[in-house]
Design a protein around this motif. Structure first.
Motif, mmCIF file in Angstrom:
data_model
loop_
_atom_site.group_PDB
_atom_site.id
_atom_site.type_symbol
_atom_site.label_atom_id
_atom_site.label_comp_id
_atom_site.label_asym_id
_atom_site.label_seq_id
_atom_site.Cartn_x
_atom_site.Cartn_y
_atom_site.Cartn_z
ATOM 1 N N SER A 1 0.924 -1.274 -0.032
ATOM 2 C CA SER A 1 0.066 0.206 0.016
ATOM 3 C C SER A 1 0.748 1.275 0.186
ATOM 4 N N VAL A 2 0.415 2.113 -0.806
ATOM 5 C CA VAL A 2 1.071 3.622 -0.679
ATOM 6 C C VAL A 2 0.468 4.637 0.030
ATOM 7 N N GLU A 3 0.933 5.170 1.167
ATOM 8 C CA GLU A 3 0.202 6.014 2.033
ATOM 9 C C GLU A 3 -0.040 7.182 1.505
ATOM 10 N N TRP A 4 0.871 8.117 0.931
ATOM 11 C CA TRP A 4 0.672 9.301 0.132
ATOM 12 C C TRP A 4 0.679 9.046 -1.192
ATOM 13 N N LEU A 5 -0.616 9.516 -2.025
ATOM 14 C CA LEU A 5 -0.625 9.492 -3.257
ATOM 15 C C LEU A 5 0.600 10.165 -3.991
ATOM 16 N N LYS A 6 1.186 9.549 -5.071
ATOM 17 C CA LYS A 6 2.307 10.131 -5.804
ATOM 18 C C LYS A 6 2.265 10.030 -7.375
#
Length: 369
Positions: free
Chosen positions: A159-164
């Motif tokens: 999972s990627v916590e902060w949209l990038k």
């Protein structure tokens, strides 16, 4: 009355003064992070500016919810009754391209675009809008779409916590831009007509007075890319003969010869080099001969190395040149004679070390080129 007038003037001055003060420095709104990334493909500059929302414990509760809704919806605010997802947070996410590109094979003009996504469970519609100064997608207007393309989602293991946003799969002709958030990745390909755009930029740059060295740089680019060689030949004639800043010297003439060689016009190239060689320094001529070796012009390279040696005998550079010349012809015995002489003539430790390594190679019966 006078008192009221003076108060009005004073208030106006105070308001004007405060309105000219720099805006207050504040962190991004809503706990979102502001970000920008850029990359260059050829001469095309690509920049993405966006805000990064965080999951903040909402894993599994992002997609197809008000946070990142599917399709087009009325968000209950602004002028749009059918808005896509903002593909970020806060102000419009923007993508800027300094020159025309292709997005998933479709043409998009140079410019800055508001970026939106009509999300789906498996497939998305990417939208590049001419409007890029709004807040979110509340004021999205489909009549201002510059381009729409469809792409598929990819699933992520972690999972990627902060949209990038990130650039990936870079090549000379393009790059993939990917949005990642939670366990979803949305990639799309950006391609550029690298060679045509570079040549067009050269043509535009040469609409004014420029030093002859710029024409050499452009011609060398054409040689390396095997592109625009006729144009390169015109530029080299301008570099050599033009009445403003043209200069006939070894560099300009040898570059013209290299263009001709690339075009397979060998006899013409030889003629130009006959004029160039007497103008070159020992080092100029040495590296030209090495360039010929790189182009597999062994006999021509041998002649140039020999000419240089005859003019500057028993010098480190020319001895190395003759060693390379004979090695290229497969005569390692003669090559070794010259390389051993070069070893003794070496002007510094680095040169001696280089010559020693070449001597060892020749003793093993290996080509030193």
């Amino acid at each position: 009355m006078k008192l009221l007038l003076m108060f009005a003037i004073f208030s106006s001055v105070i308001f004007t003064s405060f309105s000219q003060v720099m805006p207050l420095t504040l962190e991004p709104d809503g706990g979102n992070k502001k970000a920008s990334i850029s990359e260059q493909v050829g001469i095309v500059k690509i920049e993405i500016r966006y805000s990064r929302p965080g999951l903040k414990g909402r894993e599994g509760k992002i997609w197809n919810t008000p946070v990142a809704h599917y399709g087009f919806v009325d968000q209950g605010h602004g002028t749009s009754k059918a808005a896509p997802w903002r593909a970020g947070a806060n102000e419009n996410t923007t993508l800027s391209f300094s020159l025309p590109v292709k997005i998933e094979g479709k043409n998009l003009d140079a410019g800055t675009y508001g970026f939106f996504i009509a999300l789906g469970e498996e497939e998305n519609t990417l939208i590049f809008s001419k409007i890029y100064t709004s807040w979110g997608s509340f004021y999205y207007d489909s009549t201002q779409d510059a381009l729409r393309v469809k792409v598929r989602n990819e699933m992520l293991d972690k999972s990627v916590e902060w949209l990038k946003y990130e650039f990936a799969d870079e090549t000379d002709e393009g790059v993939t831009i990917a949005l990642s958030w939670e366990k979803r990745r949305i990639p799309f390909k950006v391609e550029v007509d690298r060679k045509a755009l570079q040549l067009a930029a050269f043509v535009n740059d040469f609409r004014t007075t420029r030093p002859y060295s710029d024409f050499i740089s452009a011609a060398n680019w054409c040689i390396r890319n095997n592109y625009g060689l006729e144009q390169a030949l015109e530029w080299m004639d301008r570099a050599i003969y033009f009445r403003v800043m043209g200069e006939k010297n070894f560099r300009s003439l040898s570059t013209k010869a290299n263009v001709l060689l690339k075009m397979n016009r060998v006899d013409e190239a030889k003629k130009v080099m006959e004029e160039a060689l007497p103008l070159g320094t020992m080092t100029d001529v040495h590296f030209y001969a090495r360039q010929l070796l790189g182009m597999k012009q062994v006999d021509e390279a041998f002649k140039v190395f020999k000419l240089n040696y005859d003019k500057y005998p028993n010098q480190y550079t020319t001895s190395v040149g003759m060693g390379r010349a004979y090695s290229a012809k497969g005569d390692y015995k003669k090559a070794l004679t010259y390389m051993e002489a070069a070893y003794k003539q070496a002007p510094d430790k680095g040169s001696k070390s280089n010559a020693g390594a070449l001597v060892s190679k020749l003793k093993e019966g290996k080509d030193i080129n």
